[in-house]
Structure formats: structure tokens, C-alpha cells
Design an enzyme around this catalytic site. Structure first.
Site, PDB file in Angstrom:
ATOM      1  N   GLY A  93       0.758  -1.246   0.000  1.00 24.06           N
ATOM      2  CA  GLY A  93       0.000   0.000   0.000  1.00 24.06           C
ATOM      3  C   GLY A  93       0.785   1.292   0.000  1.00 24.06           C
ATOM      4  N   PRO A 116       4.625  -5.094  -0.655  1.00 23.25           N
ATOM      5  CA  PRO A 116       4.541  -3.950  -1.568  1.00 23.25           C
ATOM      6  C   PRO A 116       4.499  -4.375  -3.028  1.00 23.25           C
ATOM      7  CG  PRO A 116       6.773  -4.199  -0.723  1.00 23.25           C
ATOM      8  CD  PRO A 116       5.946  -5.262  -0.048  1.00 23.25           C
ATOM      9  N   ARG A 162       2.975  -1.777  -5.883  1.00 24.53           N
ATOM     10  CA  ARG A 162       3.098  -0.518  -6.608  1.00 24.53           C
ATOM     11  C   ARG A 162       4.460   0.163  -6.387  1.00 24.53           C
ATOM     12  NH1 ARG A 162      -1.460   2.715  -7.860  1.00 24.53           N
ATOM     13  NH2 ARG A 162      -2.602   1.627  -6.223  1.00 24.53           N
ATOM     14  N   TYR A 191     -10.248   5.200 -12.138  1.00 25.43           N
ATOM     15  CA  TYR A 191     -10.053   5.935 -10.873  1.00 25.43           C
ATOM     16  C   TYR A 191      -9.797   7.425 -11.062  1.00 25.43           C
ATOM     17  CZ  TYR A 191      -8.257   1.134 -10.069  1.00 25.43           C
ATOM     18  OH  TYR A 191      -8.050  -0.220 -10.048  1.00 25.43           O
ATOM     19  N   CYS A 201     -12.787   3.433 -29.229  1.00 26.99           N
ATOM     20  CA  CYS A 201     -14.057   4.045 -29.594  1.00 26.99           C
ATOM     21  C   CYS A 201     -14.883   4.279 -28.349  1.00 26.99           C
ATOM     22  CB  CYS A 201     -14.805   3.163 -30.571  1.00 26.99           C
ATOM     23  SG  CYS A 201     -13.999   3.213 -32.152  1.00 26.99           S
ATOM     24  N   GLU A 202     -14.469   5.246 -27.576  1.00 27.59           N
ATOM     25  CA  GLU A 202     -15.139   5.513 -26.315  1.00 27.59           C
ATOM     26  C   GLU A 202     -14.682   6.889 -25.834  1.00 27.59           C
ATOM     27  OE1 GLU A 202     -15.841   2.203 -24.024  1.00 27.59           O
ATOM     28  OE2 GLU A 202     -15.683   3.212 -22.103  1.00 27.59           O
ATOM     29  N   TYR A 235       0.082  -1.751 -12.273  1.00 32.65           N
ATOM     30  CA  TYR A 235      -1.347  -1.768 -12.598  1.00 32.65           C
ATOM     31  C   TYR A 235      -1.652  -1.135 -13.962  1.00 32.65           C
ATOM     32  CZ  TYR A 235      -1.423  -2.900  -7.633  1.00 32.65           C
ATOM     33  OH  TYR A 235      -1.187  -3.483  -6.415  1.00 32.65           O
TER      34      TYR A 235
HETATM   35  N1  LLP Z   1      -1.435  -7.205  -0.668  1.00 29.26           N
HETATM   36  C1  LLP Z   1      -2.759  -7.294  -0.893  1.00 29.26           C
HETATM   37  C2  LLP Z   1      -3.556  -8.279  -0.167  1.00 29.26           C
HETATM   38  C3  LLP Z   1      -3.375  -6.451  -1.826  1.00 29.26           C
HETATM   39  O1  LLP Z   1      -4.672  -6.539  -2.022  1.00 29.26           O
HETATM   40  C4  LLP Z   1      -2.582  -5.505  -2.537  1.00 29.26           C
HETATM   41  C5  LLP Z   1      -3.184  -4.635  -3.541  1.00 29.26           C
HETATM   42  C6  LLP Z   1      -1.196  -5.452  -2.274  1.00 29.26           C
HETATM   43  C7  LLP Z   1      -0.668  -6.315  -1.326  1.00 29.26           C
HETATM   44  C8  LLP Z   1      -0.277  -4.502  -2.973  1.00 29.26           C
HETATM   45  O2  LLP Z   1      -0.581  -3.179  -2.719  1.00 29.26           O
HETATM   46  P1  LLP Z   1       0.357  -2.017  -3.334  1.00 29.26           P
HETATM   47  O3  LLP Z   1       1.670  -2.053  -2.601  1.00 29.26           O
HETATM   48  O4  LLP Z   1       0.532  -2.284  -4.759  1.00 29.26           O
HETATM   49  O5  LLP Z   1      -0.396  -0.769  -3.079  1.00 29.26           O
HETATM   50  N2  LLP Z   1      -5.615  -1.581  -9.413  1.00 29.26           N
HETATM   51  C9  LLP Z   1      -5.451  -0.562  -8.401  1.00 29.26           C
HETATM   52  C10 LLP Z   1      -4.684  -1.088  -7.207  1.00 29.26           C
HETATM   53  C11 LLP Z   1      -5.345  -2.268  -6.555  1.00 29.26           C
HETATM   54  C12 LLP Z   1      -4.552  -2.790  -5.403  1.00 29.26           C
HETATM   55  C13 LLP Z   1      -5.101  -4.098  -4.956  1.00 29.26           C
HETATM   56  N3  LLP Z   1      -4.402  -4.706  -3.880  1.00 29.26           N
HETATM   57  C14 LLP Z   1      -4.763   0.638  -9.022  1.00 29.26           C
HETATM   58  O6  LLP Z   1      -4.477   0.608 -10.214  1.00 29.26           O
HETATM   59  O7  LLP Z   1      -4.507   1.606  -8.332  1.00 29.26           O
END
Ligand code: LLP
Length: 441
Positions: free
Chosen positions: A248, A294, A296, A337, A364-365, A393
Site C-alpha cells: 500500500g 509492496p 506498486r 479511478y 471508440c469511447e 497496474y
Molecule cells: N497485498 C494485498 C492483499 C493487496 O490486495 C494488494 C493490492 C497489495 C498487497 C499490494 O498493494 P500495493 O503495494 O501495490 O499498493 N488496481 C489498483 C490497485 C489495486 C490494489 C489491490 N491490492 C490501481 O491501479 O490503483
């Protein structure tokens, strides 16, 4: 623009990533093209691994592979000696095909399919994070039939509201993920799992959301999870030996976001680790292994997408559209988003931005936009447009909408560039199409 030694404007006035000139990359690989900077990815993996090893001891970093999944990224994670998390049979298959050690894989999902759970057990996946009673039942029976005992965690919802987009919040009271620690649901689930002979409960998992900048949110989640650990020790006599805090950590997309360097990410992890140490001392708990996931923050800023500018349409007093050869099929995040990005004219990167434009895709949108009110120098047809921070992502959420091929991915390092995902062809797109006999007549 957020530059670093591997992402900068070179002496020709071109954008350069990982020592490779973006104009050369576009000539060699064509556009649209995803480009990933290997050094940045490895640095981030090391920052997390070393911080846990040096400042805490027992624990693991898992790369959350939903952020970007292909064989090469699992190969890099294996070399950097970290684990990965997977959330589907497809991600698990990709990791296994890359030769990733199964014991270092965690499997998540709020609705794991029976076939996915069977596959995970057959692969020897190290830990499965249970998120439903039906999963506990299925896994216990499937483990029994294989004569094994499967290590599991329970996904709990600590009820922390992180300041991020509603769709990527995961620990609010209304969430499809996890069992609430507040209403007793988590405790009941743990008691249930402790009764399963073929499941070995190691601890708890939580994930409070994504693109979070407030350190306090992570600290609060850790405090809540520790208080919960104590409660479960007292009520059920079970003391967690693993606490997984999910991922996150936020990244820079535009100058509205904080720029966090390696030291900054280290301080997020440190805050979490300090909270765990303090909580254990206060509550008289054994220090658990700490796991973080992590995604992202490992790959997002490592990636850019290169596009060629095509049609330009100026609607007087309304807006100017600059259309590129990609769009929502390679980056659906604006549509989903309203995410913001920073564009750079990669072939004229030293020029000052002078106008606000909307960068449109080719689908086409009407909503197919990469962004609105983006600040650019006067773009012309044929210019090379780079969109920064697209490593997470984007490829993983790409589609074949309008039957556009998903762009290839190249990995760059010290000026070398190699495909890690080859271009999809039209042939690939129709590969699984079938015309039933009766339609041929
Ligand atoms: N662990 C779990 C259980 C998760 O659900 C997620 C992300 C992560 C780790 C990794 O989180 P990060 O470090 O990447 O923030 N598609 C969305 C993001 C969805 C995240 C889902 N879960 C976007 O494009 O922002």
C-alpha cells in the site's frame, strides 16, 4: 518532473530511462511500448528486504505481483531473494513457469476457486491466506487427501480507513476482504481454522489499501493487529508467529504527490517494525515474523509508457485533444479511478510545457483518456509522448478492448533493452476464436 539517475533528460534533450534514449527505444521497439527500469525495481526490492533483515530480523518481503506480472519479474524477485504473493491461478502459473520457489509464494484471494486451491497445493505453495469458511473447508479436505498439512494465515480486517480512492480501500467496515476484528468475525474464523487438522495456522494478514502516504495508517493497522493478537492469545490460546501487513505504500504520479526516495520507503517499514516491537514488549508477546507485500512502490516509478502522437483536435474554447496510439487498453486507470499522470514529450523533453491538453487514446469511447488538463509543450503529430509512473497496474490491467494488441514490455538497464513481454500480434488476438460449423454455412 520527478527525475533520478536512471530517469532524466539527456544531452540531446530526449527522455532517458535506464541509460536508454526513449527515441531510440521507440525506433527499435515501436510504440505503444511499456518500458521498465530494472535497477529501480531491484533497488526497491533491496530496500524492503534489507530494512526488515537489518532492523528487525525475522520477516519477509513479498512482491505483490498483481502490480505487474510476467515471468521476468518473478525471476528478478527470486534473484533478489524475496518472496511473492499471487492472487490467482494465472499469477501462480506464471511464477512457477519462471522457476520461482513455491515455498516463498503466498496465495491470496477473496474467492479462490477450488481448481486454484488444488493447483496451489500441488505446487507446494508455502502459505495460503484464507478468506472464507468455504476455503477453510476445501483446503482442509484437499490437504488431507494429499496427506499434508498446509500453512495458512487468516485475512483479518483491522477497520482502518486509509485516505485513498474508495475502490482501493480494503479495510473499511464494508469490504469483501477479510474478517472484521471488531465484530468478532475474525475470532470465530480463527477458532474454526484451529479446529482443522490439515491446516496449520501461522498468523494473520491485513491490507489496508493502496497508494497510501500516511505513515499513521500503517502504524494504526499494526497497533490494531497486535492488540488483536493479544486478544486471540488470551481467548483462544493461539499466539500468532507471523503478522503480514500487506502493501500500500504510495508513489509519485504528479507533483500533487509526495516524492519518496529509498530512505523514505525505509522509514515506512521502520515505523511499522517499531510499532510491532513496541507492541510486543507492551503486550508481552513473542516477536512475530513480519511480512510486507509492496507491489506498486516496487514497480510503478520504474515504468513509463511510450506513445506516438497522432491526431490533434482543437475545439475552440473547449479543449485540445492530443491522441496517442494507446489508450485505455494499456492504461485503464484514468477511466477507472480518474488517476493523474505526468506526460513528457520524450523527443523534446527539455522544452517547457506551455499548454493544457487532454491526452486521448484510440479506443471508440469518449472516456478513453490517459488524462485531462495535462501540461505539455505544443505537441505535434509524430512526437513521442512518455507517460511516467506506469509500471504498476497498467500492463497487469491491460485488455484487448477494440481488439487492440496489448503493447510489449522491455526491460532496460545500463542502456541495454530486452523484451520481457513480446508484442501481441493480431494472430494472438484471434487465437482462441472459434467459428462453429453451423456459422460457416
Ligand atoms: N497485498 C494485498 C492483499 C493487496 O490486495 C494488494 C493490492 C497489495 C498487497 C499490494 O498493494 P500495493 O503495494 O501495490 O499498493 N488496481 C489498483 C490497485 C489495486 C490494489 C489491490 N491490492 C490501481 O491501479 O490503483
Amino acid at each position: 518532473m520527478h527525475t533520478r539517475d536512471t530517469l532524466k533528460v539527456n544531452e540531446k534533450g530526449h527522455l532517458e530511462i535506464g541509460g536508454a534514449d526513449c527515441v531510440d527505444l521507440a525506433k527499435k521497439f515501436s510504440t505503444p511500448l511499456y518500458v521498465l527500469d530494472e535497477r529501480h525495481i531491484r533497488n526497491m526490492m533491496r530496500v524492503y528486504r534489507e530494512t526488515i533483515a537489518n532492523e528487525y530480523g525475522e520477516g519477509t518481503v513479498l512482491y505483490a505481483s498483481k502490480a505487474f506480472s510476467c515471468k521476468a519479474i518473478y525471476a528478478i524477485a527470486a534473484q533478489e531473494q524475496i518472496g511473492v504473493d499471487v492472487v490467482s491461478g494465472g499469477e501462480l502459473y506464471t511464477a512457477m513457469q519462471a522457476g520461482f520457489p513455491a515455498d516463498k509464494i503466498y496465495m491470496h484471494g477473496n474467492n479462490k476457486l477450488p481448481a486454484e486451491m488444488d493447483y496451489a497445493l500441488d505446487c507446494g505453495v508455502g502459505t495460503i491466506v484464507v478468506d472464507a469458511y468455504s476455503e477453510a473447508d476445501y483446503l482442509d479436505a484437499a490437504a488431507k487427501s494429499r496427506g499434508i498439512v498446509q500453512k495458512v494465515l487468516v485475512r483479518v480486517n483491522p477497520g482502518v480507513e486509509a485516505h485513498t480512492h474508495a475502490y482501493v480501500q480494503t479495510a473499511t467496515p464494508d469490504s469483501k476482504f477479510g474478517f472484521s476484528v471488531q465484530d468478532g468475525a475474525a475470532e470465530s474464523m480463527i477458532a474454526y481454522i484451529l479446529g482443522k487438522k490439515h491446516l496449520r495456522l501461522a498468523g494473520f494478514h491485513c491490507h489496508i489499501g493502496s497508494q497510501i502516504f500516511e505513515k499513521e495508517s500503517f502504524v494504526l493497522a499494526a497497533q490494531k493487529l497486535l492488540a488483536f493478537t493479544l486478544k486471540i492469545k488470551n481467548t483462544l490460546g493461539f499466539e500468532a508467529s507471523v503478522l503480514n501487513f500487506g502493501g500500500g505504500f504510495g508513489v509519485w504520479y504528479t507533483d500533487e504527490d509526495e516524492q519518496i526516495d529509498a530512505e523514505g520507503y525505509r522509514s515506512y517499514v521502520r515505523a511499522l517494525l517499531e510499532t510491532v516491537k513496541k507492541g510486543c514488549t507492551e503486550h508481552g508477546l513473542k516477536k512475530p515474523a513480519v511480512v510486507i507485500e509492496p507491489g506498486r512502490s516496487i514497480v510503478a516509478e520504474a515504468g513509463i509508457t511510450l506513445y506516438t502522437v497522432g491526431a490533434i483536435k482543437e475545439i475552440p474554447n473547449v479543449r485540445k485533444y492530443v491522441a496517442v496510439d494507446g489508450g485505455m487498453f494499456d492504461n485503464p486507470r484514468y477511466c477507472l479511478y480518474q488517476s493523474k499522470y505526468t506526460p513528457v514529450l520524450a523527443n523534446r523533453a527539455a522544452e517547457e510545457p506551455c499548454e493544457l491538453v487532454s491526452v486521448a487514446g484510440k479506443c471508440c469511447e469518449s472516456g478513453d483518456l490517459i488524462g485531462v488538463n495535462m501540461n505539455l509543450p505544443k505537441a505535434q503529430s509524430g512526437d513521442l509522448l512518455a507517460v511516467l509512473t506506469t509500471g504498476a497496474y497498467n500492463y497487469s490491467m491491460a485488455s484487448n478492448y477494440n481488439r487492440n494488441p496489448v503493447p510489449p514490455v522491455v526491460l532496460v538497464n545500463e542502456g541495454k533493452a530486452e523484451y520481457i513481454v513480446k508484442p501481441q500480434t493480431y494472430e494472438d488476438i484471434v487465437r482462441n476464436d472459434v467459428i462453429p460449423e453451423y456459422l460457416k454455412r
